[in-house]
Design a protein around this motif. Structure first.
Motif, PDB file in Angstrom:
ATOM      1  N   GLN A   1       8.241 -31.538 -15.542  1.00 63.99           N
ATOM      2  CA  GLN A   1       8.858 -32.739 -14.982  1.00 63.99           C
ATOM      3  C   GLN A   1       8.907 -33.724 -16.202  1.00 63.99           C
ATOM      4  O   GLN A   1       9.934 -34.280 -16.296  1.00 63.99           O
ATOM      5  N   ALA A   2       7.659 -33.927 -17.039  1.00 62.50           N
ATOM      6  CA  ALA A   2       8.021 -34.809 -18.069  1.00 62.50           C
ATOM      7  C   ALA A   2       8.960 -34.316 -19.137  1.00 62.50           C
ATOM      8  O   ALA A   2       9.797 -35.064 -19.581  1.00 62.50           O
ATOM      9  N   LEU A   3       9.050 -33.030 -19.414  1.00 64.38           N
ATOM     10  CA  LEU A   3      10.121 -32.553 -20.373  1.00 64.38           C
ATOM     11  C   LEU A   3      11.691 -32.698 -19.703  1.00 64.38           C
ATOM     12  O   LEU A   3      12.391 -32.968 -20.430  1.00 64.38           O
ATOM     13  N   ARG A   4      11.625 -32.394 -18.587  1.00 63.51           N
ATOM     14  CA  ARG A   4      12.843 -32.618 -17.972  1.00 63.51           C
ATOM     15  C   ARG A   4      13.500 -33.848 -18.027  1.00 63.51           C
ATOM     16  O   ARG A   4      14.528 -34.388 -18.460  1.00 63.51           O
ATOM     17  N   ARG A   5      12.522 -34.959 -17.854  1.00 63.14           N
ATOM     18  CA  ARG A   5      12.918 -36.203 -17.793  1.00 63.14           C
ATOM     19  C   ARG A   5      13.030 -36.634 -19.208  1.00 63.14           C
ATOM     20  O   ARG A   5      13.950 -37.466 -19.631  1.00 63.14           O
ATOM     21  N   HIS A   6      12.334 -36.192 -20.227  1.00 61.84           N
ATOM     22  CA  HIS A   6      12.640 -36.308 -21.436  1.00 61.84           C
ATOM     23  C   HIS A   6      13.669 -35.777 -22.062  1.00 61.84           C
ATOM     24  O   HIS A   6      14.605 -36.544 -22.732  1.00 61.84           O
TER      25      HIS A   6
ATOM     26  N   ARG B   1      16.416 -35.294 -20.056  1.00 63.69           N
ATOM     27  CA  ARG B   1      17.687 -36.213 -19.692  1.00 63.69           C
ATOM     28  C   ARG B   1      17.841 -37.553 -20.328  1.00 63.69           C
ATOM     29  O   ARG B   1      18.978 -37.860 -20.685  1.00 63.69           O
ATOM     30  N   LEU B   2      16.715 -37.928 -20.507  1.00 62.68           N
ATOM     31  CA  LEU B   2      16.779 -39.434 -21.608  1.00 62.68           C
ATOM     32  C   LEU B   2      17.505 -39.177 -23.041  1.00 62.68           C
ATOM     33  O   LEU B   2      18.327 -39.713 -23.440  1.00 62.68           O
ATOM     34  N   ARG B   3      16.972 -37.975 -23.746  1.00 66.11           N
ATOM     35  CA  ARG B   3      17.304 -37.707 -24.804  1.00 66.11           C
ATOM     36  C   ARG B   3      19.001 -37.317 -24.903  1.00 66.11           C
ATOM     37  O   ARG B   3      19.856 -37.798 -25.920  1.00 66.11           O
ATOM     38  N   ALA B   4      19.316 -36.524 -23.765  1.00 64.85           N
ATOM     39  CA  ALA B   4      20.818 -36.196 -23.774  1.00 64.85           C
ATOM     40  C   ALA B   4      21.634 -37.424 -23.405  1.00 64.85           C
ATOM     41  O   ALA B   4      22.628 -37.648 -24.143  1.00 64.85           O
ATOM     42  N   SER B   5      21.019 -38.370 -22.558  1.00 64.13           N
ATOM     43  CA  SER B   5      21.813 -39.514 -22.267  1.00 64.13           C
ATOM     44  C   SER B   5      21.849 -40.556 -23.835  1.00 64.13           C
ATOM     45  O   SER B   5      23.045 -40.773 -23.963  1.00 64.13           O
ATOM     46  N   ASP B   6      20.602 -40.357 -24.404  1.00 57.60           N
ATOM     47  CA  ASP B   6      20.710 -41.198 -25.891  1.00 57.60           C
ATOM     48  C   ASP B   6      21.927 -40.515 -26.781  1.00 57.60           C
ATOM     49  O   ASP B   6      22.565 -41.354 -27.409  1.00 57.60           O
ATOM     50  N   LEU B   7      21.833 -39.203 -26.716  1.00 52.79           N
ATOM     51  CA  LEU B   7      22.895 -38.579 -27.549  1.00 52.79           C
ATOM     52  C   LEU B   7      24.206 -38.605 -27.219  1.00 52.79           C
ATOM     53  O   LEU B   7      25.113 -38.790 -28.016  1.00 52.79           O
ATOM     54  N   GLY B   8      24.373 -38.819 -25.952  1.00 57.84           N
ATOM     55  CA  GLY B   8      25.842 -38.773 -25.448  1.00 57.84           C
ATOM     56  C   GLY B   8      26.109 -40.560 -25.760  1.00 57.84           C
ATOM     57  O   GLY B   8      27.385 -40.529 -26.083  1.00 57.84           O
ATOM     58  N   ALA B   9      25.328 -41.246 -25.840  1.00 62.18           N
ATOM     59  CA  ALA B   9      25.610 -42.614 -25.891  1.00 62.18           C
ATOM     60  C   ALA B   9      25.933 -42.848 -27.528  1.00 62.18           C
ATOM     61  O   ALA B   9      26.761 -43.503 -28.061  1.00 62.18           O
ATOM     62  N   GLU B  10      25.085 -41.920 -28.367  1.00 60.03           N
ATOM     63  CA  GLU B  10      25.677 -42.103 -29.660  1.00 60.03           C
ATOM     64  C   GLU B  10      26.719 -41.317 -30.025  1.00 60.03           C
ATOM     65  O   GLU B  10      27.482 -42.109 -30.881  1.00 60.03           O
ATOM     66  N   ALA B  11      26.875 -40.260 -29.240  1.00 61.60           N
ATOM     67  CA  ALA B  11      28.101 -39.609 -29.599  1.00 61.60           C
ATOM     68  C   ALA B  11      29.528 -40.538 -29.302  1.00 61.60           C
ATOM     69  O   ALA B  11      30.462 -40.567 -29.912  1.00 61.60           O
ATOM     70  N   THR B  12      29.361 -41.279 -28.171  1.00 66.40           N
ATOM     71  CA  THR B  12      30.380 -42.117 -27.522  1.00 66.40           C
ATOM     72  C   THR B  12      30.732 -43.081 -28.729  1.00 66.40           C
ATOM     73  O   THR B  12      31.707 -43.708 -29.149  1.00 66.40           O
ATOM     74  N   ARG B  13      29.450 -43.937 -29.118  1.00 64.69           N
ATOM     75  CA  ARG B  13      29.401 -44.732 -30.125  1.00 64.69           C
ATOM     76  C   ARG B  13      30.246 -44.540 -31.409  1.00 64.69           C
ATOM     77  O   ARG B  13      31.005 -45.002 -31.983  1.00 64.69           O
ATOM     78  N   ARG B  14      29.899 -43.223 -31.890  1.00 61.43           N
ATOM     79  CA  ARG B  14      30.368 -42.825 -33.171  1.00 61.43           C
ATOM     80  C   ARG B  14      31.876 -42.320 -32.650  1.00 61.43           C
ATOM     81  O   ARG B  14      32.858 -42.525 -33.888  1.00 61.43           O
ATOM     82  N   GLY B  15      32.250 -41.928 -31.784  1.00 61.08           N
ATOM     83  CA  GLY B  15      33.583 -41.645 -31.559  1.00 61.08           C
ATOM     84  C   GLY B  15      34.521 -43.035 -31.747  1.00 61.08           C
ATOM     85  O   GLY B  15      35.542 -42.940 -32.141  1.00 61.08           O
TER      86      GLY B  15
END
Length: 121
Positions: free
Chosen positions: A42-47, A49-63
């Motif tokens: 469960q902790a790995l899934r939460r991590h 999801r958070l990491r994917a969210s962070d990467l998505g935000a970073e990709a959006t910012r770079r875009g």
């Protein structure tokens, strides 16, 4: 001296009780391990999801940065082309004879190439 069968019985009972307690302890440890693995998953899934969210935000910012940089580059090219166009117009207006010669030379070269191509065919 040899032990009688009545003395053997308590020892066997002690051993069986010891085995039963050991088996219960192992079962309890396995259950604890299952719970720990479940919590870890469960902790790995939460991590994740958070990491994917962070990467998505970073990709959006770079875009967005890329789009802004591309927009700036297009604007700069437009300005450079407009300036070059104005420079060319000024040059043609101030020196029309040489430009007419260049233009006639280009037309003549095009006609010559066309004639050579027609002869080959």
């Amino acid at each position: 001296m040899a032990k009688s069968s009545s003395e053997d019985t308590p020892d066997r009972a002690d051993i069986k009780e010891h085995e039963r307690l050991a088996v219960e302890a192992i079962r309890s440890d396995l259950e604890d391990l299952r719970e720990d693995v479940t919590e870890l998953a469960q902790a790995l899934r939460r991590h994740g999801r958070l990491r994917a969210s962070d990467l998505g935000a970073e990709a959006t910012r770079r875009g967005h940065e890329f789009v802004e940089d591309a927009r700036d580059a297009v604007f700069e090219m437009r300005e450079a082309l407009t300036e070059a166009q104005h420079d060319l117009r000024r040059s043609v207006r101030s020196h029309p004879v040489p430009w007419a010669g260049v233009l006639l030379g280009m037309v003549g070269t095009g006609l010559l190439v066309a004639l050579l191509m027609e002869r080959r065919n």
